[in-house]
Design an enzyme around this catalytic site. Structure first.
Site, PDB file in Angstrom:
ATOM      1  N   GLY A  31       0.806  -1.211   0.000  1.00 37.64           N
ATOM      2  CA  GLY A  31       0.000   0.000   0.000  1.00 37.64           C
ATOM      3  C   GLY A  31       0.840   1.262   0.000  1.00 37.64           C
ATOM      4  N   GLY A  36       5.614   4.166  -8.790  1.00 37.81           N
ATOM      5  CA  GLY A  36       6.326   2.895  -8.992  1.00 37.81           C
ATOM      6  C   GLY A  36       5.349   1.730  -8.986  1.00 37.81           C
ATOM      7  N   HIS A  37       4.477   1.694  -7.962  1.00 31.87           N
ATOM      8  CA  HIS A  37       3.431   0.664  -7.933  1.00 31.87           C
ATOM      9  C   HIS A  37       2.548   0.772  -9.175  1.00 31.87           C
ATOM     10  CE1 HIS A  37       3.989   1.358  -3.408  1.00 31.87           C
ATOM     11  NE2 HIS A  37       4.319   0.093  -3.561  1.00 31.87           N
ATOM     12  N   LYS A 147      13.595  -2.113  -7.948  1.00 28.69           N
ATOM     13  CA  LYS A 147      13.957  -1.291  -6.801  1.00 28.69           C
ATOM     14  C   LYS A 147      14.391  -2.181  -5.638  1.00 28.69           C
ATOM     15  CE  LYS A 147      12.894   1.766  -3.401  1.00 28.69           C
ATOM     16  NZ  LYS A 147      12.388   0.821  -2.444  1.00 28.69           N
ATOM     17  N   ASP A 148      13.652  -3.279  -5.444  1.00 32.30           N
ATOM     18  CA  ASP A 148      13.998  -4.251  -4.407  1.00 32.30           C
ATOM     19  C   ASP A 148      14.670  -5.447  -5.076  1.00 32.30           C
ATOM     20  OD1 ASP A 148      12.457  -3.025  -1.956  1.00 32.30           O
ATOM     21  OD2 ASP A 148      11.097  -2.898  -3.653  1.00 32.30           O
ATOM     22  N   VAL A 174      11.027   3.076 -10.936  1.00 30.14           N
ATOM     23  CA  VAL A 174      10.473   4.385 -11.298  1.00 30.14           C
ATOM     24  C   VAL A 174      11.020   5.418 -10.310  1.00 30.14           C
ATOM     25  CG1 VAL A 174       8.358   5.736 -11.570  1.00 30.14           C
ATOM     26  CG2 VAL A 174       8.399   3.322 -12.233  1.00 30.14           C
ATOM     27  N   LEU A 182      11.284   6.126  -6.175  1.00 27.37           N
ATOM     28  CA  LEU A 182      10.049   6.268  -5.410  1.00 27.37           C
ATOM     29  C   LEU A 182       9.948   5.139  -4.397  1.00 27.37           C
ATOM     30  CD1 LEU A 182       7.556   7.254  -8.246  1.00 27.37           C
ATOM     31  CD2 LEU A 182       8.654   8.739  -6.568  1.00 27.37           C
ATOM     32  N   ARG A 185       8.592   4.780   1.846  1.00 25.56           N
ATOM     33  CA  ARG A 185       9.354   5.277   2.995  1.00 25.56           C
ATOM     34  C   ARG A 185       9.920   6.682   2.769  1.00 25.56           C
ATOM     35  NH1 ARG A 185      10.627  -0.538   3.751  1.00 25.56           N
ATOM     36  NH2 ARG A 185       9.795  -1.068   5.806  1.00 25.56           N
TER      37      ARG A 185
HETATM   38  P1  AMP Z   1       6.068  -2.390  -1.506  1.00 24.36           P
HETATM   39  O1  AMP Z   1       4.705  -1.811  -1.415  1.00 24.36           O
HETATM   40  O2  AMP Z   1       7.154  -1.474  -1.080  1.00 24.36           O
HETATM   41  O3  AMP Z   1       6.162  -3.756  -0.880  1.00 24.36           O
HETATM   42  O4  AMP Z   1       6.338  -2.621  -3.055  1.00 24.36           O
HETATM   43  C1  AMP Z   1       5.457  -3.397  -3.837  1.00 24.36           C
HETATM   44  C2  AMP Z   1       6.090  -3.655  -5.176  1.00 24.36           C
HETATM   45  O5  AMP Z   1       6.352  -2.416  -5.835  1.00 24.36           O
HETATM   46  C3  AMP Z   1       7.451  -4.370  -5.039  1.00 24.36           C
HETATM   47  O6  AMP Z   1       7.577  -5.309  -6.096  1.00 24.36           O
HETATM   48  C4  AMP Z   1       8.427  -3.238  -5.209  1.00 24.36           C
HETATM   49  O7  AMP Z   1       9.677  -3.654  -5.710  1.00 24.36           O
HETATM   50  C5  AMP Z   1       7.703  -2.368  -6.225  1.00 24.36           C
HETATM   51  N1  AMP Z   1       8.233  -0.992  -6.187  1.00 24.36           N
HETATM   52  C6  AMP Z   1       8.406  -0.212  -5.092  1.00 24.36           C
HETATM   53  N2  AMP Z   1       8.953   0.979  -5.442  1.00 24.36           N
HETATM   54  C7  AMP Z   1       9.130   0.941  -6.785  1.00 24.36           C
HETATM   55  C8  AMP Z   1       9.662   1.858  -7.742  1.00 24.36           C
HETATM   56  N3  AMP Z   1      10.119   3.056  -7.391  1.00 24.36           N
HETATM   57  N4  AMP Z   1       9.689   1.471  -9.039  1.00 24.36           N
HETATM   58  C9  AMP Z   1       9.230   0.261  -9.410  1.00 24.36           C
HETATM   59  N5  AMP Z   1       8.710  -0.646  -8.561  1.00 24.36           N
HETATM   60  C10 AMP Z   1       8.668  -0.321  -7.257  1.00 24.36           C
END
Ligand code: AMP
Length: 257
Positions: A31, A36-37, A147-148, A174, A182, A185
């Site tokens: 969430g 990026g999401h 990103k991860d 992104v 992005l 955090r």
């Molecule tokens: P999170 O909500 O942080 O667990 O991220 C959910 C998904 O979005 C994970 O696969 C992350 O790697 C991806 N994600 C987070 N930030 C970015 C970003 N800046 N660009 C592309 N994907 C992202």
């Protein structure tokens, strides 16, 4: 958007969709959605008949001293973004763990070093929740961000090793206009810290043109005001780094020949 909170109901719906010959694209998130999401969501939207997004702040991937309690949860905003992006189903479980949950997925090779050193147990939590989400949603394709990077590598390995019938599709990071990757955090950063954090993407981009990118970055990053180095590693063709800016830990990486 149809919101489903019950895992059993989500699994039933996915089974029905697949029996009807539909393809399911899946974007798992915690969430606090950002562009990026949304890139992952748009890509999944274009390639699959049905699009399922999950929002679940997975407690088992947070360490005891980490930010689980304060992690942002702007659900109404996320819901509006999902609606605008053509998401069919938002899977938003209250919990994915029984009180006596006792089964864990442990990847034993990639989940060492880098983020695993600073965040012991993190990838066990990630691998367990991702396998569980894939079993519930049963997607044809699941989308993750580079990103991860270590997370992508762990999940690719897990899906291969355990024969999970989902194609893992990683997409490039992104960034904000100034280059900062992005991240949910980034909201923790004060304006000063936000400026100091730019050292991470800027020096990463500079490092990949150096003869010894790892050594160069290990030397230059700690000299930046407000930045404390966690690690710099080159793994699988990507130069990866993590830093603290104030109390906030940021990660970033770039492909590096
Ligand atoms: P999170 O909500 O942080 O667990 O991220 C959910 C998904 O979005 C994970 O696969 C992350 O790697 C991806 N994600 C987070 N930030 C970015 C970003 N800046 N660009 C592309 N994907 C992202």
């Amino acid at each position: 958007v149809k919101i489903i909170r019950d895992p059993a109901q989500m699994q039933r719906l996915s089974r029905l969709l697949k029996q009807a010959g539909s393809t399911i694209g899946f974007v798992p998130t915690m969430g606090a959605l950002h562009l990026g999401h949304l890139r992952l969501i748009e890509t999944a939207r274009a390639k699959n008949k049905h699009l399922i997004v999950s929002i679940y702040v997975n407690p088992t991937q947070f360490g005891p001293q980490e930010d689980l309690r304060v992690y942002p949860r702007p659900l109404q905003r996320d819901l509006a973004l999902c609606r605008g992006a053509g998401v069919d189903v938002l899977f938003h479980p209250a919990s994915l763990y029984a009180e006596d949950h006792s089964t864990w997925v442990v990847e034993e090779k990639i989940a060492h070093g880098r983020c695993a050193t600073t965040r012991p147990g993190h990838f066990r939590g990630v691998a367990t929740v991702v396998l569980k989400l894939l079993n519930i949603v049963q997607p044809d394709r699941a989308y993750f961000g580079w990103k991860d990077a270590q997370q992508v590598e762990v999940i690719q390995r897990l899906v291969r090793d355990l024969a999970v019938p989902t194609q893992i599709i990683p997409l490039e990071t992104v960034r904000d206009r100034d280059g900062l990757a992005l991240s949910s955090r980034n909201q923790y950063l004060s304006p000063t810290e936000r400026t100091q954090a730019l050292a991470l993407p800027l020096l990463l981009a500079g490092a990949i043109h150096q003869p010894s990118p790892v050594a160069w970055l290990r030397r230059t990053l700690p000299r930046c005001p407000g930045v404390k180095l966690d690690y710099v590693e080159k793994t699988n063709g990507r130069l990866c780094a993590a830093v603290w800016v104030g109390k906030t830990r940021l990660i970033d990486n770039l492909p590096c020949p």
